[in-house]
Design a protein around this motif. Structure first.
Motif, PDB file in Angstrom:
ATOM      1  N   GLU A 191       0.876 -15.194  -5.989  1.00 49.62           N
ATOM      2  CA  GLU A 191       0.529 -14.185  -6.981  1.00 49.62           C
ATOM      3  C   GLU A 191       0.728 -12.783  -6.421  1.00 49.62           C
ATOM      4  N   LEU A 192       0.872 -11.839  -7.328  1.00 51.16           N
ATOM      5  CA  LEU A 192       1.049 -10.442  -6.952  1.00 51.16           C
ATOM      6  C   LEU A 192      -0.313  -9.768  -6.874  1.00 51.16           C
ATOM      7  N   ARG A 193      -0.488  -8.895  -5.882  1.00 45.63           N
ATOM      8  CA  ARG A 193      -1.746  -8.171  -5.756  1.00 45.63           C
ATOM      9  C   ARG A 193      -2.032  -7.382  -7.032  1.00 45.63           C
ATOM     10  N   PRO A 194      -3.267  -7.419  -7.543  1.00 40.86           N
ATOM     11  CA  PRO A 194      -3.584  -6.731  -8.808  1.00 40.86           C
ATOM     12  C   PRO A 194      -3.249  -5.246  -8.786  1.00 40.86           C
ATOM     13  N   GLN A 195      -3.439  -4.585  -7.621  1.00 40.78           N
ATOM     14  CA  GLN A 195      -3.162  -3.147  -7.547  1.00 40.78           C
ATOM     15  C   GLN A 195      -1.698  -2.851  -7.818  1.00 40.78           C
ATOM     16  N   ASP A 254       0.833  -1.213   0.000  1.00 40.02           N
ATOM     17  CA  ASP A 254       0.000   0.000   0.000  1.00 40.02           C
ATOM     18  C   ASP A 254       0.865   1.260   0.000  1.00 40.02           C
ATOM     19  N   LEU A 255       1.945   1.242   0.772  1.00 40.76           N
ATOM     20  CA  LEU A 255       2.858   2.391   0.802  1.00 40.76           C
ATOM     21  C   LEU A 255       3.463   2.634  -0.576  1.00 40.76           C
ATOM     22  N   LEU A 256       3.924   1.561  -1.202  1.00 38.86           N
ATOM     23  CA  LEU A 256       4.554   1.696  -2.517  1.00 38.86           C
ATOM     24  C   LEU A 256       3.563   2.205  -3.552  1.00 38.86           C
ATOM     25  N   LEU A 257       2.310   1.761  -3.469  1.00 37.23           N
ATOM     26  CA  LEU A 257       1.296   2.235  -4.406  1.00 37.23           C
ATOM     27  C   LEU A 257       1.103   3.740  -4.294  1.00 37.23           C
ATOM     28  N   ASP A 258       1.040   4.245  -3.058  1.00 41.01           N
ATOM     29  CA  ASP A 258       0.855   5.676  -2.845  1.00 41.01           C
ATOM     30  C   ASP A 258       2.030   6.479  -3.404  1.00 41.01           C
ATOM     31  N   ALA A 266      -9.223  -5.374 -28.118  1.00 35.87           N
ATOM     32  CA  ALA A 266      -9.272  -6.794 -28.485  1.00 35.87           C
ATOM     33  C   ALA A 266      -8.796  -7.687 -27.342  1.00 35.87           C
ATOM     34  N   LEU A 267      -7.853  -7.187 -26.542  1.00 37.71           N
ATOM     35  CA  LEU A 267      -7.324  -7.959 -25.419  1.00 37.71           C
ATOM     36  C   LEU A 267      -8.216  -7.862 -24.185  1.00 37.71           C
ATOM     37  N   GLY A 268      -9.107  -6.876 -24.167  1.00 35.39           N
ATOM     38  CA  GLY A 268      -9.986  -6.699 -23.021  1.00 35.39           C
ATOM     39  C   GLY A 268      -9.289  -6.140 -21.802  1.00 35.39           C
ATOM     40  N   SER A 269      -8.224  -5.352 -22.008  1.00 37.31           N
ATOM     41  CA  SER A 269      -7.506  -4.781 -20.870  1.00 37.31           C
ATOM     42  C   SER A 269      -8.348  -3.681 -20.226  1.00 37.31           C
ATOM     43  N   ASP A 270      -8.323  -3.632 -18.902  1.00 34.89           N
ATOM     44  CA  ASP A 270      -9.118  -2.655 -18.168  1.00 34.89           C
ATOM     45  C   ASP A 270      -8.443  -1.286 -18.178  1.00 34.89           C
ATOM     46  N   GLY A 271      -9.259  -0.230 -18.227  1.00 32.64           N
ATOM     47  CA  GLY A 271      -8.718   1.121 -18.147  1.00 32.64           C
ATOM     48  C   GLY A 271      -7.937   1.501 -19.399  1.00 32.64           C
ATOM     49  N   LEU A 272      -7.245   2.641 -19.288  1.00 29.71           N
ATOM     50  CA  LEU A 272      -6.477   3.151 -20.422  1.00 29.71           C
ATOM     51  C   LEU A 272      -4.971   3.090 -20.186  1.00 29.71           C
ATOM     52  N   ARG A 273      -4.557   2.552 -19.037  1.00 32.67           N
ATOM     53  CA  ARG A 273      -3.121   2.508 -18.757  1.00 32.67           C
ATOM     54  C   ARG A 273      -2.393   1.624 -19.766  1.00 32.67           C
ATOM     55  N   GLY A 274      -3.081   0.599 -20.286  1.00 29.32           N
ATOM     56  CA  GLY A 274      -2.455  -0.276 -21.264  1.00 29.32           C
ATOM     57  C   GLY A 274      -2.046   0.474 -22.521  1.00 29.32           C
ATOM     58  N   ARG A 319       0.765  -1.368 -11.460  1.00 29.65           N
ATOM     59  CA  ARG A 319       1.681  -0.234 -11.368  1.00 29.65           C
ATOM     60  C   ARG A 319       2.986  -0.471 -12.113  1.00 29.65           C
ATOM     61  N   PHE A 320       3.271  -1.714 -12.440  1.00 26.31           N
ATOM     62  CA  PHE A 320       4.470  -1.986 -13.229  1.00 26.31           C
ATOM     63  C   PHE A 320       4.164  -1.690 -14.692  1.00 26.31           C
ATOM     64  N   GLY A 321       5.030  -0.902 -15.304  1.00 30.59           N
ATOM     65  CA  GLY A 321       4.806  -0.583 -16.703  1.00 30.59           C
ATOM     66  C   GLY A 321       4.971  -1.792 -17.599  1.00 30.59           C
ATOM     67  N   LEU A 322       6.019  -2.577 -17.350  1.00 29.79           N
ATOM     68  CA  LEU A 322       6.351  -3.707 -18.206  1.00 29.79           C
ATOM     69  C   LEU A 322       6.458  -4.985 -17.380  1.00 29.79           C
TER      70      LEU A 322
END
Length: 336
Positions: free
Chosen positions: A186-190, A148-152, A268-276, A194-197
């Motif tokens: 697994e890694l938390r989705p949030q 949570d800290l890293l996300l902020d 086509a990939l169904g990625s959520d949001g526009l970050r993709g 946040r990882f670009g690649l």
């Protein structure tokens, strides 16, 4: 040469996707970092330290705890330092799994509080990582409150601490690099988002490639000076290419057909949001700058799509193909 000289980046055998992803984030740190999942012993941590070592040193205010580039960037709470700029290697800071919150973000300097009765701030790992790399091995095992800290901080680029009568803030802009073994959790989705690649690494199956890995590592351990002399020129070529790409990046064009390709591919990939889309375009521009191309084309998008989009896919229990394979397959369908 120092005793702790890292293995040269150019001498790493194979793992082209991982090396390319790290080079692109060095060209444009705004891409958002790299997540490397795969087997143990495949060069993940070696590549991070090797890349930082080949990058040119950063200029910082002498004694700055946050690697401030100018006196104006120096936080108010920091000790007064001479108005002198010095060069410092690009920082690579390890974030251990068992690190406490105080160690990560910083805390009250207990020694000064007890001996002098003063409230002073003791910087944490995020301060040291500013303008460099924050590396987390086994990132999928990181405790939730640290996540949570890293996300902020990753969102704002600033570390803010409000506690024990202290109100502290400082820049915390770094390239976040995480590695881990997917079999261990697994890694938390949030945090994943946040990882670009994201890249997957595997132990090489080719006998000759494995022999070359052994040969180079044995040569490095036997005579580091001779080994480094041999590979210094190759590292210098990569350094010069990264610096040249940084200079060209702003001038790389992204025509409307390319923007349409990005949008259609993510739909086509169904990625959520526009970050993709945004990350895909930014990564493709960095690749174009690295290759010296004036504009982003489908060739660039094809090459970076798996690393920019594979970790943004929704799960498909009916499709046993890996996420990178699904992205590559969708790219061919959309661009057909």
């Amino acid at each position: 040469m120092t005793r702790n000289q890292p293995f040269p980046f150019s001498a790493i055998v194979g793992q082209d996707a991982m090396k390319t992803a790290m080079i692109l984030t060095a060209i444009d740190p705004g891409i958002g970092g790299v997540l490397v999942f795969g087997d143990r012993g495949t060069g993940k941590s070696t590549a991070v330290r090797a890349l930082a070592a080949l990058l040119p040193p950063i200029t910082v205010v002498h004694g700055s705890p946050t690697n401030a580039a100018t006196p104006e960037d120096q936080p108010d709470w920091a000790e007064t330092v001479p108005d002198v700029l010095v060069e410092r290697p690009t920082p690579v800071v390890d974030l251990p799994l068992g690190a406490t919150e105080d160690r990560v973000v910083g805390a009250l300097d207990i020694e000064r509080a007890l001996t002098r009765g003063e409230k002073a701030f003791e910087p944490g790992l995020l301060a040291r990582a500013n303008r460099g790399y924050l590396y987390i091995d086994e990132v999928n095992l990181l405790e939730d409150h640290i996540v949570d800290l890293l996300l902020d901080v990753a969102q704002s680029g600033e570390n803010v601490i409000e506690r024990e009568g202290l109100s502290i803030r400082h820049d915390a802009r770094f390239v976040l690099v995480g590695s881990g073994n997917p079999e261990e959790g697994e890694l938390r989705p949030q945090l994943l988002d946040r990882f670009g690649l994201s890249v997957e690494v595997r132990s090489p199956n080719d006998v000759e490639e494995r022999i070359e890995v052994i040969r180079r590592r044995a040569a490095f351990d036997a005579d580091k000076s001779a080994f480094m002399d041999h590979w210094t020129a190759e590292d210098a070529k990569i350094r010069e290419a990264i610096l040249a790409a940084r200079g060209r990046l702003a001038g790389v064009a992204a025509p409307d057909p390319t923007l349409r390709d990005c949008a259609e591919l993510c739909i086509a990939l169904g990625s959520d949001g526009l970050r993709g889309e945004l990350t895909l375009l930014r990564t493709a521009r960095a690749l174009a700058a690295y290759l010296g191309d004036p504009a982003v084309t489908r060739a660039h998008l094809r090459r970076v799509a798996p690393m920019a989009l594979s970790h943004r896919l929704r799960r498909d229990p009916l499709d046993e193909a890996g996420s990178s394979t699904r992205v590559s397959r969708t790219v061919e369908d959309v661009f057909a």
